[in-house]
Scaffold this active site. Structure first.
Site, mmCIF file in Angstrom:
data_model
loop_
_atom_site.group_PDB
_atom_site.id
_atom_site.type_symbol
_atom_site.label_atom_id
_atom_site.label_comp_id
_atom_site.label_asym_id
_atom_site.label_seq_id
_atom_site.Cartn_x
_atom_site.Cartn_y
_atom_site.Cartn_z
ATOM 1 N N HIS A 42 16.626 61.623 45.291
ATOM 2 C CA HIS A 42 16.987 60.457 44.458
ATOM 3 C C HIS A 42 17.477 59.301 45.328
ATOM 4 C CE1 HIS A 42 19.526 59.121 40.696
ATOM 5 N NE2 HIS A 42 18.904 58.107 41.267
ATOM 6 N N HIS A 44 16.824 54.829 46.110
ATOM 7 C CA HIS A 44 16.253 53.542 45.682
ATOM 8 C C HIS A 44 16.047 52.698 46.935
ATOM 9 C CE1 HIS A 44 17.453 54.184 41.373
ATOM 10 N NE2 HIS A 44 18.398 54.924 41.941
ATOM 11 N N PHE A 45 14.848 52.755 47.502
ATOM 12 C CA PHE A 45 14.601 52.010 48.748
ATOM 13 C C PHE A 45 14.067 50.595 48.493
ATOM 14 C CE2 PHE A 45 14.348 55.607 52.207
ATOM 15 C CZ PHE A 45 15.704 55.809 52.073
ATOM 16 N N ARG A 46 14.038 50.167 47.216
ATOM 17 C CA ARG A 46 13.931 48.748 46.839
ATOM 18 C C ARG A 46 12.613 48.051 47.160
ATOM 19 N NH1 ARG A 46 17.923 49.537 43.378
ATOM 20 N NH2 ARG A 46 20.031 49.341 44.206
ATOM 21 N N ASN A 76 12.483 51.886 39.698
ATOM 22 C CA ASN A 76 13.095 50.673 39.126
ATOM 23 C C ASN A 76 13.142 49.551 40.153
ATOM 24 O OD1 ASN A 76 15.038 52.217 40.540
ATOM 25 N ND2 ASN A 76 16.708 51.218 39.475
ATOM 26 N N LYS A 132 10.246 59.272 35.697
ATOM 27 C CA LYS A 132 11.658 58.881 35.584
ATOM 28 C C LYS A 132 11.872 58.145 34.279
ATOM 29 C CE LYS A 132 15.892 57.369 36.787
ATOM 30 N NZ LYS A 132 16.428 56.757 37.964
ATOM 31 N N HIS A 167 17.840 59.555 33.619
ATOM 32 C CA HIS A 167 19.117 58.846 33.640
ATOM 33 C C HIS A 167 19.650 58.950 32.214
ATOM 34 C CE1 HIS A 167 21.821 55.498 35.141
ATOM 35 N NE2 HIS A 167 22.190 55.717 33.903
ATOM 36 N N HIS A 221 22.316 62.591 38.358
ATOM 37 C CA HIS A 221 23.734 62.216 38.509
ATOM 38 C C HIS A 221 24.666 62.665 37.391
ATOM 39 C CE1 HIS A 221 21.824 58.937 36.385
ATOM 40 N NE2 HIS A 221 21.494 58.263 37.465
ATOM 41 N N ASP A 294 21.617 59.333 45.554
ATOM 42 C CA ASP A 294 21.432 58.154 44.687
ATOM 43 C C ASP A 294 21.697 56.876 45.496
ATOM 44 O OD1 ASP A 294 20.879 56.484 42.591
ATOM 45 O OD2 ASP A 294 22.542 57.132 41.325
HETATM 46 O O1 DOR Z 1 24.253 52.754 39.937
HETATM 47 C C1 DOR Z 1 23.048 52.775 39.804
HETATM 48 N N1 DOR Z 1 22.237 52.081 40.601
HETATM 49 N N2 DOR Z 1 22.518 53.515 38.815
HETATM 50 C C2 DOR Z 1 21.232 53.418 38.486
HETATM 51 O O2 DOR Z 1 20.847 54.010 37.522
HETATM 52 C C3 DOR Z 1 20.321 52.555 39.231
HETATM 53 C C4 DOR Z 1 20.837 52.267 40.565
HETATM 54 C C5 DOR Z 1 20.143 51.094 41.208
HETATM 55 O O3 DOR Z 1 18.918 51.123 41.278
HETATM 56 O O4 DOR Z 1 20.813 50.143 41.613
HETATM 57 ZN ZN ZN Z 2 19.526 56.236 40.886
#
Ligand code: DOR
Ligand code: ZN
Length: 407
Positions: A42, A44-46, A76, A132, A167, A221, A294
């Site tokens: 899990h 998030h490498f953006r 996301n 997801k 989530h 989470h 995360d």
């Molecule tokens: O705190 C969080 N940040 N929860 C999420 O569900 C998404 C994540 C994010 O992508 O910033």
């Molecule tokens: Zn996340």
């Protein structure tokens, strides 16, 4: 060949490692522990769209610094990974950036479900690690907050034999609370708005859906006692649910807002110390299946904004293993458990191919974590200032030895 001598193994033995890496070095491994290349299910490498927060060049370095050689990335981003075309574009970008990073990071991608993309699932199911679902809104615009869409996605997951990662926070409860507390500015209201009830309600629905459709749910989470109790009960009935937690729920609680302000804001939010104690018990009695970072970086400037504007999420891929190994040194968790939750279970749940990656971690020296030591693009951590051990020193992956000592 590099020889690393007298390394501690996870079975508490000592052995020499001969690594075919095309060189001829001998390294003293007295302070080192050998563990597998970890799997972070899990992150998030953006990429694409938010590369000022992270990309796969900085992300791959951060992953290796943290002892991870495989990561699963979330959809996301901007635009969200919710069509075949976007998935393919994202894969092309990632491959290019990983190559540029010089680190042989392995990865899998989650595919984002939204209310209008169900017809995409049959095009992508072979190339994703799972679907997801955001039941409550968070960073980005993915949201599946109505029961009929949730039923539809579970039916598709059944048809294509996919895992759903959730989530699980109830959007309606969050919205009502956000309205009620809209004038509040103290960050502690984040935990009140995204209440335990919001998590509990969503997790109950997930369990029901898993049962109806006989689909595996991977609940992301987990942060509260209430969720653990529901999951424990579901597991005892043979319902296919797995539970993930994250280091922030194990090492921080809602008293952290005073000091950290926006740097303590994430979704789900920090909880009470009693929840934290319960999570540790759930780890040690096998209800929690995985610990994921995360890793969700936002810039310091963004995190410095007031409650209503501050984005949720914290970086974590470089600190998860040191936090856990420091906890091991304090007798809070066994080495076996750490490897189970950060390698064996993610590998089994998501069917990850075996690799021969070995991470050599220094578990003797302690250091004070500093922002500037981090490889993540955002260069901050809520744990900076903490005295930690368990930072990786070398990683052997795909025939090469990577020196990951942070200067
Ligand atoms: O705190 C969080 N940040 N929860 C999420 O569900 C998404 C994540 C994010 O992508 O910033
Ligand atoms: Zn996340």
């Amino acid at each position: 060949m590099t020889r690393i001598t007298n390394v501690q193994t996870i079975n508490n033995k000592r052995m020499d490692y001969d690594l075919a890496d095309g060189t001829n070095d001998v390294i003293n491994g007295d302070k080192l522990l050998a563990i597998p290349g970890l799997i972070d299910p899990h992150v998030h490498f953006r990429v694409p769209g938010m590369q000022y927060k992270e990309d796969w060049i900085t992300g791959a370095k951060a992953a290796f610094n943290g002892g991870y050689t495989t990561v699963f990335d979330m959809p996301n981003v901007n635009p969200a990974t919710n069509t075949l075309e976007r998935l393919n574009d994202k894969i092309a970008l990632i491959n290019q950036q990983i190559k540029q990073s010089g680190f042989p990071l392995r990865y899998k991608l989650f595919f984002g479900a939204d209310k209008n993309n169900f017809h995409q699932i049959h095009k992508v199911y072979k190339n994703i690690t799972g679907i997801k679902v955001f039941m409550g809104s968070s960073t980005g615009d993915l949201l599946l907050d109505d029961e009929s869409s949730l039923h539809a996605i579970y039916a598709l997951a059944k048809q294509f034999n996919l895992i759903i990662a959730l989530h699980a926070e109830d959007e309606l409860i969050i919205k009502e609370n956000a309205q009620k507390y809209s004038n509040e500015t103290d960050f502690k209201y984040h935990s009140i708005i995204r209440s335990v009830d919001a998590a509990k309600k969503a997790v109950s629905l997930v369990i029901e859906l898993s049962k109806i459709y006989s689909v595996t749910s991977y609940i992301l989470h987990i942060s509260t006692q209430a969720e653990i109790d529901l999951i424990c009960d579901a597991k005892s009935q043979g319902i296919k649910v797995f539970a993930e937690t994250c280091p922030h729920y194990l090492f921080l609680d809602d008293s952290a807002y005073d000091k950290l302000q926006g740097k303590a804001k994430m979704n789900p939010p920090l909880r009470k110390i009693a929840d934290q104690d319960y999570l540790w018990q759930a780890i040690n009695n096998g209800i929690i299946d995985t610990i994921a970072s995360d890793h969700a970086p936002h810039t310091l400037e963004e995190k410095d904004s007031p409650l209503c504007k501050c984005p949720s999420g914290i970086p974590g891929i470089e600190t998860t293993l040191p936090l856990l190994l420091t906890a091991y040194k304090h007798g809070k968790i066994s080495l076996d458990k750490i490897i189970q939750l950060t390698y064996k279970n993610p590998k089994n749940i998501f069917n990850v191919k075996d690799n021969d990656h070995i991470v050599f971690v220094n578990i003797e020296d302690y250091k004070i974590l500093k922002d500037e030591d981090l490889a993540t693009k955002v260069k901050w951590s809520p744990y900076s200032g903490m005295r930690l051990t368990g930072f990786p020193a070398y990683i052997y992956a795909d025939g090469a030895l990577y020196n990951v000592i942070v200067s």
